[in-house]
Design a protein around this motif. Structure first.
Motif, short mmCIF file in Angstrom:
data_model
loop_
_atom_site.label_atom_id
_atom_site.label_comp_id
_atom_site.label_asym_id
_atom_site.label_seq_id
_atom_site.Cartn_x
_atom_site.Cartn_y
_atom_site.Cartn_z
N GLU A 111 31.70 1.74 2.02
CA GLU A 111 31.24 2.25 3.35
C GLU A 111 31.62 3.41 3.95
OE1 GLU A 111 31.07 -1.66 5.69
OE2 GLU A 111 28.82 -1.53 5.25
N LEU A 112 33.14 3.46 3.69
CA LEU A 112 33.52 4.95 4.55
C LEU A 112 32.95 6.05 3.83
CD1 LEU A 112 37.33 3.88 5.01
CD2 LEU A 112 35.69 4.34 6.68
N ASP A 113 32.58 5.87 2.59
CA ASP A 113 31.82 6.93 1.79
C ASP A 113 30.29 6.83 2.01
OD1 ASP A 113 32.35 8.40 -1.46
OD2 ASP A 113 32.90 9.17 0.76
N GLY A 114 29.80 6.08 2.86
CA GLY A 114 28.50 5.92 2.97
C GLY A 114 27.54 5.76 1.93
N MET C 1 25.37 18.58 4.65
CA MET C 1 24.91 17.31 5.03
C MET C 1 25.81 16.19 4.65
SD MET C 1 21.70 16.70 5.50
CE MET C 1 22.08 15.04 5.25
N VAL C 3 28.33 12.75 4.50
CA VAL C 3 27.93 11.00 4.08
C VAL C 3 27.67 10.28 5.38
CG1 VAL C 3 28.90 11.45 1.83
CG2 VAL C 3 30.28 10.54 3.80
N ASN C 4 26.72 9.29 5.17
CA ASN C 4 26.44 8.63 6.40
C ASN C 4 27.43 7.40 6.56
OD1 ASN C 4 25.34 7.42 8.58
ND2 ASN C 4 23.36 7.07 7.77
N ASN C 5 28.51 7.65 7.21
CA ASN C 5 29.48 6.37 7.30
C ASN C 5 29.70 5.89 8.59
OD1 ASN C 5 30.79 8.68 8.20
ND2 ASN C 5 32.10 8.58 6.37
#
Lengths: 226, 302, 878
Positions: A111-114, C1, C3-5
């Motif tokens: 999740e930290l890396d999305g 862009m 990463v979406n964290n």
């Protein structure tokens, strides 16, 4: 092919009178899929070595190369993100983020890396480690052994290049510890993980494919052959 | 009046500026999402729609598909190789059975006839080597089948204690012949694990066999330990032991140690055992000191 | 862009917040307290502004945006059809009554439509607006002056002059029926007496029949906003077919913008000085908030350093960790800020009356502003404070080395060696413990010491208000009695105090010094030569009416003349010359007025009169003014620049000799001035020259004994009440009370400020102690297991507490002592009535109180600790 290579690692702490030579030129190679144990008495430099291998600290001299990338030269932010994606850690204690539940802890690096979580894979890991009923539990509701299992699960979930374990059973009684180690070994096999484990206990070290001995900052035996 | 016009133009310009900025960010995000989706699909082995347009993503799709197809081709090749091996193994297995059986048969017949001590020694040697040969071919065939996924294990919940008892019983006579004891140390209550009975027994036999081979005096103790998630079978012997630097080597294929040159065995028993245990989701470990015997532990998942 | 964290980081931030209840409560309290300070500041600021606005409108008599003057019904129709005009009100003034009983404040008889009534602040207490016939509404004070009961249906007889005509023939007498009334507003400049439209129309017809000019209406308008009223009025005028720039034109229309809306008032209020004060206060609040919020987070980060180390190990970047801290801070703000804003708004509302008393505005005109600026500005400043305060702790957490996660030492690393080998006595342990987290210690010291220093400074400030000095400077005499008008700084002509009244006062008070002052009423001029005239014209802003020079080349410029009796000549400040000549009957002597500033330039001014020069004062019979553009009398609202010509008719001149330049204390002056050459004459000389125009203005006297003073005070107080608002007086007693009020205002303000800052300081201390104890829970358990008794542990903790509090007290003491001379010098410069003095009493008083707090808090916290047994605490160690 070597997934991890250390070349001429040296680490010096302090200055002048207080100078400590923790590592005196260590060379190391680990192939993909190996389970390697690094054994040494306390003060032998094994923890320092692990810190270097995991990018937690920088060597005074030498290189640490993981998947052909020299991490000893990366900037702090870069090495942090490298760790996030490529290195799994299992410490003796205090592995888990106390405010997240078991599932959230396991998928944290992802999740930290999305990134998208491979739910089936995570589910499989959770089953393999016998944590199915505990997904929503908080760390303080788990026993020591269960906590370590969660740590193992987290180290597996994002399929790192290498897992570094520092006395993973040091805080557990022998029975629980045996279980934890066994799980570590079989999961590594099952998910084709490379593991480097530190211990001071010969018996624990026997789990490994290969035992490397370190003494006084130097490698004294590499345990070749298979 | 002029002021109003300038104001409107200013506002329009600002709106346009902000709008186009947002637009470009959204489209970049869309592109990257699409690319990630493609790669995810490729990793999972799914097929994905190839679109053909001037978009860069389209070109990427095509390239990726090409690459995968090439890998797919090699996957096909691998399968073909495998099939060839399958056939070879089947042939070996099948074809060597008869000659070896005949070898043994005739050797035994020979033994029954009158022979002088020298001749008897020769026949015994022939019998021994035929046995070894049969064992070797059997082991190799099993190994190949296991390694190539041709045969699979069927783990089920089985009683560990009963297998241990069985194996102990079976090896008893062999041990007896050398003057060694085989003890079992089982816990109260039944301990079970997830295993394939036949194969696990086979692995255990190999281990005990190995222990018997390398023990001169004393005996072998088989015990079972129960853990929360594993069951552990230990085979402890009072044999010659193994030197530390040799320990990693003993599980090697055809590995024979200096110390054991004199013994029988082809060096494949332990390897096979370990592979079987691995495939059952367990593992093996050994601890030993030269001159002080060895302890082999088999951990099986519950 | 990237990463979406965000979700992940946010989750960590919010969850990690929930684990530490104590920190959260204290942080919310700290945030709320600083928010209270900000909100109070802004509430008072904006409320002063809105009160000022309302006050201005009430003083002007209405709050309509602007007025079109002298318009016909046709005009009204044209104008009101314009789209900019949101609402309009119509007023037709019939006449004015300035004779008794409306001498103090004249009554205006007019018709107002609904809107106009509303915009004139008329809110009926009972009854309805006049709709027909001789129905009338008026205020309660007007009713009282007329001797009428505020009862609907009462018959009232009024006599008033037709608007614009002063002569006898233009007086109208009529009887009306009261159909409604409202509560009189003290600020209103006139008494509005409103009649029905029917009556107004009839009245209009009647006077045209009599040959008077027809009644004209005023059109009050309201736009959708008060932005650029003037511009909008111009547009409406022009686009409706009128011109406002050419008075001679047929379609000329006049309009006036309500002065209450001009921005001049804004710049009056927000002088650089006030803005500097506001900013200084804001900085003070930010500093206070910083001290505690920084410390709260610093302590909690240090306590959680292993947690952050672990995050780093797993792969959380520095930036993400900073975000975690920021999210925690902002989440706490979500609760703390609204709480603080609510309480601060209430506090600001409570303090407003105190502030208003300091200004010239009346206390019942307070409007508490609800402008969103208050809430938005407070929230923004607070968020700014929080972000600034958590920046450093955030950085501390972010740059943690991941190795921290694998270290198992409790408490922050104690660096260096302990230099003593004296063994571990309780006191030396306490000292060492305090030195562990240096930042925390320093901040608590500063926080506590700061509160004490502020307390001392406020006390110093308020204590240094020298009342006698103030009274001595502002008052030349013990008492001064005059007509109410005199005190209102009204430029207009005003009533005097009568000789009977003067006699009465003289009889009833035992005065030691008796002074009488007079005003030369009517239009007085002095003759200026060409040079002086030019100088004058150039110096008057907005221009000066044009004047043809007299035959001898002189010009007439307006001046005021005050006359005093010999007793008061003592009170004059002489710059040069001999004032005894004022009472010399052998000649006509005048002393010209000056002041400290102007006198400096007087010596170099070639146009100034010198001692011994002759100056001619004159009294014109009439002054004709002519608007050169129209050839007629200038209309209302026309600016008196050089388009207007003045002609002085029949000027009676008299020559005087300048005997001195003097300064008159404000309290004894005319309380008004001109740009001309104002002068002081001896009373006898003035009466001789100007006869009946010389009118008594006030009496000023001293009393010798306290008994006399008290008696006089009592007498004058009664006199003032009985005189129905005609007579008023100033006395030392009144001044003393005013001063005390003034001083108390600062005391209240200062007190509130000190209370809040003190709370912040104590909170900081409490947090530091509790956090310290919790962090060392295990350590203390080990100590107890080794053999340290509970009493010893308590001793150690209490010692730490005392080090903080008493230490801070001592620091504050030293700082206050050092600061005092500097503060004294600065304040004396700003407030002339301040006498610097030395006082550290508040700090000295607070030190024992602090000591008590320093003892209690650790003791109580320790109690909480011992609820858990030693063994359990040790077990947690692993």
């Amino acid at each position: 092919m070597n997934i991890l290579e250390a070349k001429g690692l040296k680490k010096i702490y302090g200055e002048g009178e207080n100078k400590v030579n923790a590592l005196r030129g260590v060379d190391l190679e680990v192939k993909k899929g190996e389970f390697v144990a690094i054994v040494g008495t306390s003060g032998s430099g094994k923890s320092t070595l692990l810190h270097m291998l995991g990018g937690l600290d920088r060597p005074t001299e030498g290189e640490v190369i993981i998947e052909q990338k020299d991490i000893s030269k990366l900037k702090d932010e870069e090495v942090t993100i490298f760790r996030r994606r490529k290195i799994g850690f299992i410490f003796q204690a205090f592995n888990l983020v106390p405010v997240l539940n078991v599932y959230e802890n396991i998928v944290l690096p992802i999740e930290l890396d999305g990134a998208k979580i491979d739910k089936d894979f995570v589910e499989e890991i959770i089953n393999t480690l016998g944590l199915s009923g505990k997904k929503e539990a908080l760390p303080n509701q788990l026993s020591g052994g269960q906590q370590q299992r969660v740590a193992i699960a987290r180290a597996l979930a994002f399929r790192p290049a290498i897992i570094l374990a520092d006395e993973p059973t040091g805080n557990l009684d022998s029975k629980t510890g045996q279980d934890v180690l066994s799980l570590l070994k079989v999961s590594a096999e099952k998910f084709s993980q490379t593991i480097v484990m530190i211990t001071h206990n010969d018996e624990i070290a026997q789990l490994a494919d290969r035992i490397i001995r370190i003494e006084d900052g130097c490698i004294v035996s590499k345990g070749e052959g298979r | 009046m002029m002021n109003d016009i300038v104001l409107y133009i200013g506002i329009a310009a600002a709106v346009l500026g902000v709008g186009s900025f947002l637009w470009s960010r959204i489209s970049t995000k869309k592109t990257l999402d699409r690319v990630e989706e493609l790669i995810d699909k490729a990793i999972d082995g799914d097929t994905f729609q190839e679109s053909f347009s001037e978009e860069r993503t389209s070109r990427l799709e095509t390239k990726l598909t090409e690459y995968l197809r090439a890998s797919g081709v090699s996957a096909l090749n691998v399968k073909n190789e495998r099939d060839k091996i399958k056939t070879l193994i089947a042939d070996i297995s099948h074809q060597t059975k008869t000659p070896i059986a005949n070898l043994v048969l005739h050797s035994e017949l020979l033994k029954e006839s009158d022979l002088n001590p020298e001749q008897e020694e020769c026949v015994d040697a022939v019998l021994r080597e035929s046995d070894k040969l049969r064992f070797l071919i059997d082991a190799l065939v099993k190994l190949s089948r296991l390694e190539n996924g041709i045969l699979s294990l069927n783990p089920a919940k089985e009683s560990v204690s009963s297998i241990v008892t069985e194996v102990a019983a079976e090896m008893n006579s062999k041990a007896d012949k050398k003057g060694l004891y085989i003890k079992t140390d089982l816990p109260d209550g039944d301990v079970s694990a997830s295993l394939d009975r036949k194969w696990t027994a086979e692995a255990l036999i190999n281990i005990v066999d190995n222990a018997v081979k390398y023990t001169q005096t004393g005996g072998i103790t088989l015990s079972v330990k129960d853990y929360e998630m594993f069951a552990c079978i230990t085979v402890k012997d009072t044999g010659i032991g193994i030197a530390e630097e040799d320990i990693p080597k003993i599980f090697g294929r055809f590995n024979r140690l200096e110390s054991s040159r004199n013994e029988e065995g082809v060096g494949i028993g332990l390897y096979l055992a370990r592979e079987i245990v691995k495939l059952e989701g367990g593992y093996m470990k050994v601890s030993s000191k030269l001159g002080e015997g060895s302890e082999f532990a088999v951990f099986l998942k519950k | 862009m990237r990463v979406n964290n965000r979700k992940c980081v946010r989750r960590i931030g919010v969850r990690s917040l929930l684990t530490n209840k104590r920190r959260n409560i204290i942080a919310i309290a700290a945030i709320a307290l600083t928010a209270i300070l900000f909100t109070t500041l802004f509430t008072i600021m904006m409320s002063i502004s809105s009160t000022y606005e309302t006050n201005s409108f009430r003083l002007l008599g209405g709050y309509a945006h602007a007025t079109f003057k002298d318009v016909t019904d046709e005009d009204i129709a044209k104008l009101t059809s314009h789209k900019l005009i949101k609402e309009y009100g119509e007023r037709i003034v019939l006449g004015v009554s300035a004779e008794a009983p409306f001498t103090k404040r004249s009554a205006e008889i007019s018709y107002m439509n609904d809107n106009d009534t509303k915009w004139s602040y008329i809110k009926l207490k009972e009854g309805h607006l006049p709709t027909s016939g001789k129905e009338v509404i008026m205020d309660t004070e007007a009713l009282r002056l007329l001797g009428v009961e505020p009862k609907l249906g009462e018959e009232i007889t009024l006599s008033f002059n037709i608007l614009g005509f002063e002569d006898e023939s233009a007086i109208v007498l009529d009887t009306f029926t009261l159909v409604g009334y409202w509560e009189f507003d003290q600020l209103c400049p006139a008494h509005f007496i409103n009649v029905s439209k029917e009556y107004a129309d009839e009245f209009g017809k009647m006077i045209t029949e009599k040959g008077y000019e027809p009644l004209r209406a005023n059109l009050d308008v309201m736009f959708s906003s008060s932005v650029d009223i003037e511009g909008k009025m111009c547009r409406v005028a022009e686009e409706s077919g009128f011109t406002f720039s050419q008075p001679e034109a047929d379609n000329y229309i006049r309009f006036g913008v309500n002065p209450g809306y001009t921005f001049a008032k804004g710049s009056d209020m927000f002088t650089p000085a006030t803005i500097a004060c506001i900013l200084a206060f804001a900085v003070l609040v930010i500093f206070t908030g910083y001290l505690i919020i920084y410390n709260i987070f610093q302590i909690s980060v240090v306590g959680d350093i292993r947690f952050y180390g672990l995050l780093k190990t797993i792969g959380t970047t520095s930036r993400q960790i900073k975000r975690v801290i920021r999210i925690q801070a902002l989440a706490l703000c979500v609760i703390g800020i609204p709480l603080g804003i609510l309480l601060g708004y209430g506090l600001g509302a409570i303090l407003m009356p105190v502030v208003i008393r300091m200004s010239t505005m009346s206390a019942d005109a307070i409007t508490i502003s609800t402008s969103p600026v208050i809430f938005v500005a407070s929230a923004l400043f607070e968020i700014l404070t929080v972000i600034v305060s958590t920046a450093k702790p955030g950085r501390l957490a972010a740059k943690v080395s991941p190795v921290e996660a694998v270290r198992y030492t409790e408490g922050s690393g104690v660096n260096g060696k302990r230099k003593t080998t004296k063994g571990a006595k309780v006191i030396s342990m306490a000292i060492a413990n305090v030195g562990r987290n240096k930042k925390k210690t320093v901040l608590v010291f500063i926080s506590l010491a700061f509160a004490l220093v502020i307390l001392n400074s406020v006390n110093l400030f308020v204590g240094g208000f020298d009342r006698e000095r103030w009274i001595a400077a502002t008052d030349a005499t013990d008492f001064l009695v005059a007509n109410t008008q005199y005190f209102k700084f009204n430029g207009a002509s005003r009533s005097s105090i009568s000789t009977e009244e003067i006699e009465a006062i003289k009889e009833n008070t035992n005065a030691s010094l008796w002074g009488e002052a007079y005003e030369v009423t009517g239009y007085t001029v002095y003759k200026a030569n060409e040079a002086q005239y030019r100088e004058y014209v150039d110096s008057v802003p907005g221009g000066q009416p044009y004047q043809k020079p007299q035959e001898d080349g002189g010009y007439y410029l307006g001046s005021f003349i005050e006359a005093i009796n010999p007793a008061l000549t003592e009170s004059l400040k002489v710059y040069e010359g001999d004032i005894s000549l004022l009472n010399d009957k052998s000649g006509r002597y005048v002393a010209l007025l000056s002041d400290d500033e102007s006198y400096k330039y007087l010596k170099d001014d070639p146009n100034a009169f010198k001692i011994g020069d002759k100056i001619t004062y004159g009294r014109p019979e009439t002054v004709l003014t002519l608007d050169k553009r129209t050839g007629e009398i200038p209309g209302e609202g026309v600016i008196y620049d050089d388009n207007i010509e003045e002609e002085f008719i029949d000027v009676t001149e008299c020559e005087f000799t300048v005997c001195a330049y003097v300064g008159v204390p404000i309290s004894l002056s005319l309380r008004k001035g001109s740009f001309g050459k104002d002068g002081v004459l001896g009373a006898d000389t003035a009466k001789e020259v100007f006869g009946d125009s010389v009118v008594p203005m006030f009496v000023a006297f001293n009393t010798d004994s306290e008994a006399d003073e008290a008696a006089a005070e009592q007498y004058l107080s009664n006199l003032s009440k009985e005189s129905a608002g005609e007579l008023e007086y100033e006395s030392k007693e009144i001044k003393r009370k005013e001063f005390e009020d003034f001083k108390n205002m600062f005391a209240i303000f200062g007190g509130v400020l000190v209370a809040i800052i003190g709370m912040v300081g104590v909170l900081n201390f409490i947090n530091a102690i509790m956090a310290g104890i919790i962090a060392r829970k295990n350590e203390i358990a080990v100590l107890q297991a080794i053999g340290m008794t509970g009493k010893q542990v308590k001793e150690m903790l209490v010692t730490e507490g005392l080090i903080y509090t008493v230490g801070a007290g001592v620091i504050a003491l030293v700082l206050s002592a050092m600061l005092t001379p500097l503060l004294n010098a600065t304040i004396e410069n700003m407030f002339w009535f301040y006498s610097g003095h030395f006082s550290v009493t508040p700090v000295l008083i607070m030190i024992p109180i602090f000591a008590l707090v320093g003892f209690l808090i650790p003791a109580i916290s320790y109690k909480g600790l011992t609820k858990v047994s030693v063994v359990e605490r040790i077990r947690e160690l692993g």
